[in-house]
Design an enzyme around this catalytic site. Structure first.
Site, PDB file in Angstrom:
ATOM      1  N   SER A  13      29.485  32.280  99.954  1.00 27.03           N
ATOM      2  CA  SER A  13      30.224  31.005  99.570  1.00 27.03           C
ATOM      3  C   SER A  13      29.976  30.803  98.432  1.00 27.03           C
ATOM      4  CB  SER A  13      29.462  29.957 100.549  1.00 27.03           C
ATOM      5  OG  SER A  13      29.663  28.702 100.157  1.00 27.03           O
ATOM      6  N   SER A  15      30.167  27.444  97.455  1.00 30.95           N
ATOM      7  CA  SER A  15      29.888  26.003  97.521  1.00 30.95           C
ATOM      8  C   SER A  15      28.752  25.685  96.467  1.00 30.95           C
ATOM      9  CB  SER A  15      29.697  25.680  99.002  1.00 30.95           C
ATOM     10  OG  SER A  15      30.918  25.740  99.763  1.00 30.95           O
ATOM     11  N   LYS A  56      32.973  23.696 113.072  1.00 31.09           N
ATOM     12  CA  LYS A  56      33.589  22.199 112.581  1.00 31.09           C
ATOM     13  C   LYS A  56      33.979  21.526 114.025  1.00 31.09           C
ATOM     14  CE  LYS A  56      35.813  23.999 108.420  1.00 31.09           C
ATOM     15  NZ  LYS A  56      37.039  24.323 107.505  1.00 31.09           N
ATOM     16  N   ASN A  77      34.185  18.775 108.933  1.00 29.17           N
ATOM     17  CA  ASN A  77      33.823  19.262 107.838  1.00 29.17           C
ATOM     18  C   ASN A  77      32.664  18.797 106.786  1.00 29.17           C
ATOM     19  OD1 ASN A  77      35.665  18.033 105.829  1.00 29.17           O
ATOM     20  ND2 ASN A  77      35.440  19.814 104.359  1.00 29.17           N
ATOM     21  N   ASP A  92      38.715  18.494 104.491  1.00 27.68           N
ATOM     22  CA  ASP A  92      39.874  19.688 104.094  1.00 27.68           C
ATOM     23  C   ASP A  92      40.829  19.278 104.245  1.00 27.68           C
ATOM     24  OD1 ASP A  92      37.714  21.566 104.339  1.00 27.68           O
ATOM     25  OD2 ASP A  92      37.913  21.918 106.477  1.00 27.68           O
ATOM     26  N   GLY A 118      42.186  27.870 115.054  1.00 30.20           N
ATOM     27  CA  GLY A 118      40.782  27.308 114.639  1.00 30.20           C
ATOM     28  C   GLY A 118      40.658  25.929 114.165  1.00 30.20           C
ATOM     29  N   GLY A 119      39.484  25.316 113.824  1.00 33.02           N
ATOM     30  CA  GLY A 119      39.578  24.076 113.334  1.00 33.02           C
ATOM     31  C   GLY A 119      40.327  23.799 112.068  1.00 33.02           C
ATOM     32  N   TYR A 196      39.698  32.101  99.952  1.00 39.76           N
ATOM     33  CA  TYR A 196      39.357  32.185  98.592  1.00 39.76           C
ATOM     34  C   TYR A 196      38.810  33.330  97.937  1.00 39.76           C
ATOM     35  CZ  TYR A 196      34.890  30.433  99.931  1.00 39.76           C
ATOM     36  OH  TYR A 196      33.748  30.197 100.663  1.00 39.76           O
ATOM     37  N   GLY A 217      43.026  29.938  98.654  1.00 43.85           N
ATOM     38  CA  GLY A 217      42.123  28.569  99.017  1.00 43.85           C
ATOM     39  C   GLY A 217      41.238  28.009  97.888  1.00 43.85           C
TER      40      GLY A 217
END
Length: 413
Positions: A13, A15, A56, A77, A92, A118-119, A196, A217
């Protein structure tokens, strides 16, 4: 504030870096296996968290309330704790919408295909509908949950104009994955891939090769993180912050991949760039020699050129998996399409074009050990070097001058 990212597997990740750039709270990765979700929410040891695959939808029953947008999408999210209660939101939506707008795509009146169920596909459907799409169709391998199969989409909806990929196809480590066959969707005028990592998926790369505006992304990830920070802090951040972080992150995560003839200065310029930027320099010839345990001339003599090229491909694939490096390639690395795919997955390819009259023969280079071979190779390979490069930099003057021009071309992309 204690914030973080909740997910099952998070080692790749971005993040933590993004929220660190926002700089308003502590942020950490929170890897939690499915069997410990109850325990995680019983403790609720956080002020705000982002939520990623596969939670999610799982998190919704643990919340005291969710926003109307999250409720409509059916996925959360972003969670914030207020007065001891947990509230869910979906940033998102804003992140994906920001990416589509940054790409300049118009969805109004168009048919949109969404790969995946999916979510994130629910978010994509909500965004497409909000942006005025005439039809929004989901596609999946199984065709369950009201989705079309890929074959049904190819046969009955080949006129679709926008594709949004919400599947993990093409995501590290399965970087050769492709969610759809683009040759069977000839009317596409835009491709949005929420993946991404790598920075350029195979889907995005092939879309661009076909002249279709295509984007990954990373901008969505950045935009939704900035929006999440607004939920956490209650303070407006703005698009300028999103744009700045995205640009800094892109430069930080991309490799500088130097291509060109033997003797064009790739190693020398790579060393200068490494000193100036603090990036790791990976010289492919050095890596190959270390892996083979013998000089390149000996590899050619004993095992032949094909063995060398196979080893070159293996080394380049390994080096290209992660970003932030300087990769000095061998002179013939661009000759294989799979090598170019590896270079571009996480890198900007810069061709160092040096006058063939200035290229010096070297005995350690079996295919460029005499001047006549060099001239012949240069003219044979020049079209390939140029067509596979993102940027061409002419080698002239002092190496430091060329290195500065390479960095400026890379940093100002």
């Amino acid at each position: 504030m204690k914030c973080g990212l909740l997910g099952e597997t998070l080692r790749h990740s971005f993040s933590v870096e993004i929220h660190g750039m926002i700089g308003k709270y502590d942020y950490e990765l929170m890897e939690v296996p499915p069997q410990k979700i109850d325990e995680f929410f019983a403790a609720a040891d956080f002020d705000g968290i982002n939520v990623t695959i596969p939670y999610k939808q799982t998190v919704i029953p643990y919340l005291d309330g969710i926003s109307e947008r999250a409720k409509a999408i059916g996925a959360v999210n972003t969670i914030v704790k207020r007065d001891g209660k947990l509230y869910g939101d979906n940033t998102d939506f804003g992140g994906l919408q920001a990416l589509i707008m940054k790409m300049g795509l118009c969805l109004s009146g168009k048919t949109v295909l969404i790969a995946g169920t999916g979510g994130t596909s629910r978010t994509a459907q909500a965004v497409a509908e909000a942006m005025g799409a005439a039809r929004v169709l989901k596609i999946s391998r199984s065709g369950r949950e009201g989705a079309l199969t890929y074959e049904e989409a190819y046969q009955n909806h080949a006129d679709a104009e926008i594709l949004i990929n919400t599947t993990p196809a093409g995501m590290y480590p399965d970087m050769d994955g492709m969610p759809v066959d683009l040759s069977r969707l000839p009317a596409l005028s835009g491709i949005v891939d929420v993946v991404y990592n790598p920075l350029e998926t195979r889907l995005v790369r092939e879309g661009r090769m076909r002249g279709i505006p295509s984007g990954n992304g990373l901008y969505m990830l950045t935009a939704q993180a900035v929006l999440a920070s607004e939920v956490f802090t209650g303070e407006e951040a703005g698009q300028d912050l999103t744009d700045r972080i995205y640009r800094e992150l892109l430069i930080k995560k991309q490799n500088i991949v130097l291509t060109g003839m033997p003797g064009s200065g790739k190693s020398t310029i790579g060393k200068i760039l490494a000193r100036k930027t603090g990036r790791e320099l990976c010289d492919m010839d050095t890596e190959i020699v270390e892996r083979a345990g013998m000089p390149i001339t000996e590899i050619f003599r004993r095992d032949g050129e094909k063995y060398f090229r196979d080893l070159e491909t293996e080394v380049l694939r390994d080096l290209s998996v992660t970003g932030g490096k300087i990769i000095s390639t061998g002179g013939g690395a661009v000759l294989r399409a799979e090598n170019v795919r590896a270079m571009k997955a996480n890198g900007k390819v810069i061709f160092l074009d040096r006058d063939p009259g200035e290229l010096k023969p070297a005995k350690k280079r079996p295919l460029a050990d005499v001047a006549e071979k060099i001239r012949k190779l240069y003219h044979e390979r020049l079209p390939i070097y140029k067509s596979t490069a993102d940027v061409t930099v002419t080698v002239e003057g002092r190496p430091e001058y060329t290195a500065d021009r390479v960095w400026n071309a890379f940093a100002n992309q």
